[in-house]
Scaffold this motif. Structure first.
Motif, mmCIF file in Angstrom:
data_model
loop_
_atom_site.group_PDB
_atom_site.id
_atom_site.type_symbol
_atom_site.label_atom_id
_atom_site.label_comp_id
_atom_site.label_asym_id
_atom_site.label_seq_id
_atom_site.Cartn_x
_atom_site.Cartn_y
_atom_site.Cartn_z
ATOM 1 N N ASP A 92 -25.781 -3.598 -2.922
ATOM 2 C CA ASP A 92 -25.886 -4.529 -1.802
ATOM 3 C C ASP A 92 -25.139 -3.982 -0.593
ATOM 4 O O ASP A 92 -25.658 -3.942 0.518
ATOM 5 N N ILE A 93 -23.907 -3.547 -0.813
ATOM 6 C CA ILE A 93 -23.093 -3.064 0.311
ATOM 7 C C ILE A 93 -23.511 -1.659 0.748
ATOM 8 O O ILE A 93 -23.843 -1.432 1.898
ATOM 9 N N LEU A 94 -23.452 -0.706 -0.197
ATOM 10 C CA LEU A 94 -23.643 0.694 0.192
ATOM 11 C C LEU A 94 -25.097 1.031 0.532
ATOM 12 O O LEU A 94 -25.344 1.836 1.431
ATOM 13 N N GLU A 95 -26.054 0.443 -0.196
ATOM 14 C CA GLU A 95 -27.454 0.764 0.097
ATOM 15 C C GLU A 95 -28.022 -0.160 1.176
ATOM 16 O O GLU A 95 -28.500 0.298 2.208
ATOM 17 N N ASN A 96 -27.937 -1.478 0.934
ATOM 18 C CA ASN A 96 -28.577 -2.422 1.858
ATOM 19 C C ASN A 96 -27.860 -2.516 3.202
ATOM 20 O O ASN A 96 -28.498 -2.597 4.235
ATOM 21 N N LYS A 97 -26.518 -2.536 3.182
ATOM 22 C CA LYS A 97 -25.789 -2.756 4.437
ATOM 23 C C LYS A 97 -25.379 -1.459 5.134
ATOM 24 O O LYS A 97 -25.243 -1.434 6.347
ATOM 25 N N CYS A 98 -25.153 -0.381 4.357
ATOM 26 C CA CYS A 98 -24.649 0.850 4.970
ATOM 27 C C CYS A 98 -25.658 1.994 4.966
ATOM 28 O O CYS A 98 -25.399 3.046 5.533
ATOM 29 N N GLY A 99 -26.785 1.809 4.288
ATOM 30 C CA GLY A 99 -27.832 2.827 4.335
ATOM 31 C C GLY A 99 -27.653 4.034 3.427
ATOM 32 O O GLY A 99 -28.299 5.058 3.622
ATOM 33 N N TYR A 100 -26.775 3.937 2.434
ATOM 34 C CA TYR A 100 -26.608 5.042 1.487
ATOM 35 C C TYR A 100 -27.635 4.940 0.364
ATOM 36 O O TYR A 100 -28.210 3.879 0.136
ATOM 37 N N LYS A 101 -27.825 6.030 -0.356
ATOM 38 C CA LYS A 101 -28.697 6.036 -1.535
ATOM 39 C C LYS A 101 -27.833 6.408 -2.731
ATOM 40 O O LYS A 101 -27.238 7.480 -2.768
ATOM 41 N N LEU A 102 -27.739 5.482 -3.686
ATOM 42 C CA LEU A 102 -26.929 5.704 -4.885
ATOM 43 C C LEU A 102 -27.819 6.079 -6.066
ATOM 44 O O LEU A 102 -28.964 5.640 -6.144
ATOM 45 N N CYS A 103 -27.251 6.849 -6.985
ATOM 46 C CA CYS A 103 -27.912 7.099 -8.265
ATOM 47 C C CYS A 103 -27.065 6.410 -9.325
ATOM 48 O O CYS A 103 -25.886 6.737 -9.498
ATOM 49 N N ILE A 104 -27.656 5.440 -10.004
ATOM 50 C CA ILE A 104 -26.927 4.659 -10.995
ATOM 51 C C ILE A 104 -27.608 4.811 -12.345
ATOM 52 O O ILE A 104 -28.809 4.547 -12.466
ATOM 53 N N SER A 142 -18.351 -8.369 1.797
ATOM 54 C CA SER A 142 -18.238 -7.977 3.207
ATOM 55 C C SER A 142 -18.066 -6.468 3.310
ATOM 56 O O SER A 142 -17.099 -5.918 2.802
ATOM 57 N N SER A 143 -19.010 -5.822 3.994
ATOM 58 C CA SER A 143 -18.923 -4.363 4.126
ATOM 59 C C SER A 143 -17.788 -3.953 5.053
ATOM 60 O O SER A 143 -17.460 -2.782 5.141
ATOM 61 N N ASN A 144 -17.176 -4.918 5.734
ATOM 62 C CA ASN A 144 -16.074 -4.588 6.635
ATOM 63 C C ASN A 144 -14.699 -4.768 6.001
ATOM 64 O O ASN A 144 -13.692 -4.621 6.661
ATOM 65 N N PHE A 163 -11.467 -2.310 1.469
ATOM 66 C CA PHE A 163 -11.974 -1.529 0.333
ATOM 67 C C PHE A 163 -13.230 -0.751 0.720
ATOM 68 O O PHE A 163 -13.323 0.452 0.516
ATOM 69 N N TRP A 164 -14.216 -1.443 1.275
ATOM 70 C CA TRP A 164 -15.482 -0.771 1.603
ATOM 71 C C TRP A 164 -15.321 0.217 2.747
ATOM 72 O O TRP A 164 -16.006 1.236 2.790
ATOM 73 N N LYS A 165 -14.404 -0.071 3.670
ATOM 74 C CA LYS A 165 -14.148 0.896 4.742
ATOM 75 C C LYS A 165 -13.577 2.182 4.151
ATOM 76 O O LYS A 165 -13.950 3.277 4.562
ATOM 77 N N GLN A 166 -12.668 2.043 3.163
ATOM 78 C CA GLN A 166 -12.104 3.234 2.521
ATOM 79 C C GLN A 166 -13.180 4.003 1.758
ATOM 80 O O GLN A 166 -13.209 5.227 1.798
#
Length: 162
Positions: free
Chosen positions: A32-44, A142-144, A147-150
């Motif tokens: 939700d945070i890294l892919e949807n809000k920040c535009g990253y692509k994760l491999c899980i 919250s992507s802000n 933790f998520w900023k780090q």
């Protein structure tokens, strides 16, 4: 650079069928945070490695196609007698081949790192961990948050398409 994923996620997989917070975090909160809000692509694992694939080679290929490795540190991961195959490969890639940056997310207070395998202790000594303290915040999504900023600080730059 030929990479498909921004990060390969390594987490302790539950041996029981009970859903736990770490799996919820890996399958719900992180995407939700890294892919949807920040535009990253994760491999899980379990989401991006398909049934019927040769697991070992699939893990290695996915890691080679990832810019970062995210390892979730939990008591379960630390006390595991036999670390998961993906953890072995990740640490080998990070330390021996030195071609992939590792991001360590401390999901619960570990305290002393004495029980950790030496390679993880080395990485912690070199760069530290990002500590999950979101249970104290009202909005873990919250992507802000700090933790998520780090986490984003350690992630590769995203190419935002406008």
């Amino acid at each position: 650079d030929g990479k498909i994923y921004d990060a390969y996620v390594i987490y302790p997989r539950s041996q029981t069928n009970e859903a736990n917070f770490v799996e919820y975090f890996v399958y719900q909160i992180m995407p939700d945070i890294l892919e949807n809000k920040c535009g990253y692509k994760l491999c899980i694992y379990g989401r991006d490695i398909y049934p019927g694939e040769d697991t070992a080679s699939a893990i290695e290929k996915r890691m080679q196609k990832s810019r970062r490795l995210i390892i979730l540190l939990t008591h379960q991961l630390i006390n595991c007698k036999e670390p998961a195959y993906d953890q072995h490969i990740a640490l080998y890639n990070a330390l021996i081949q030195n071609d992939t940056k590792v991001i360590l997310l401390e999901m619960e207070t570990i305290g002393t790192y004495d029980k950790l395998q030496e390679s993880l202790r080395f990485i912690i000594k070199r760069q530290g961990t990002v500590k999950w303290k979101e249970q104290h915040t009202v909005h873990p999504q919250s992507s802000n948050s700090k933790f998520w900023k780090q986490v984003r600080y350690h992630m590769p730059l995203t190419l935002k398409s406008s």
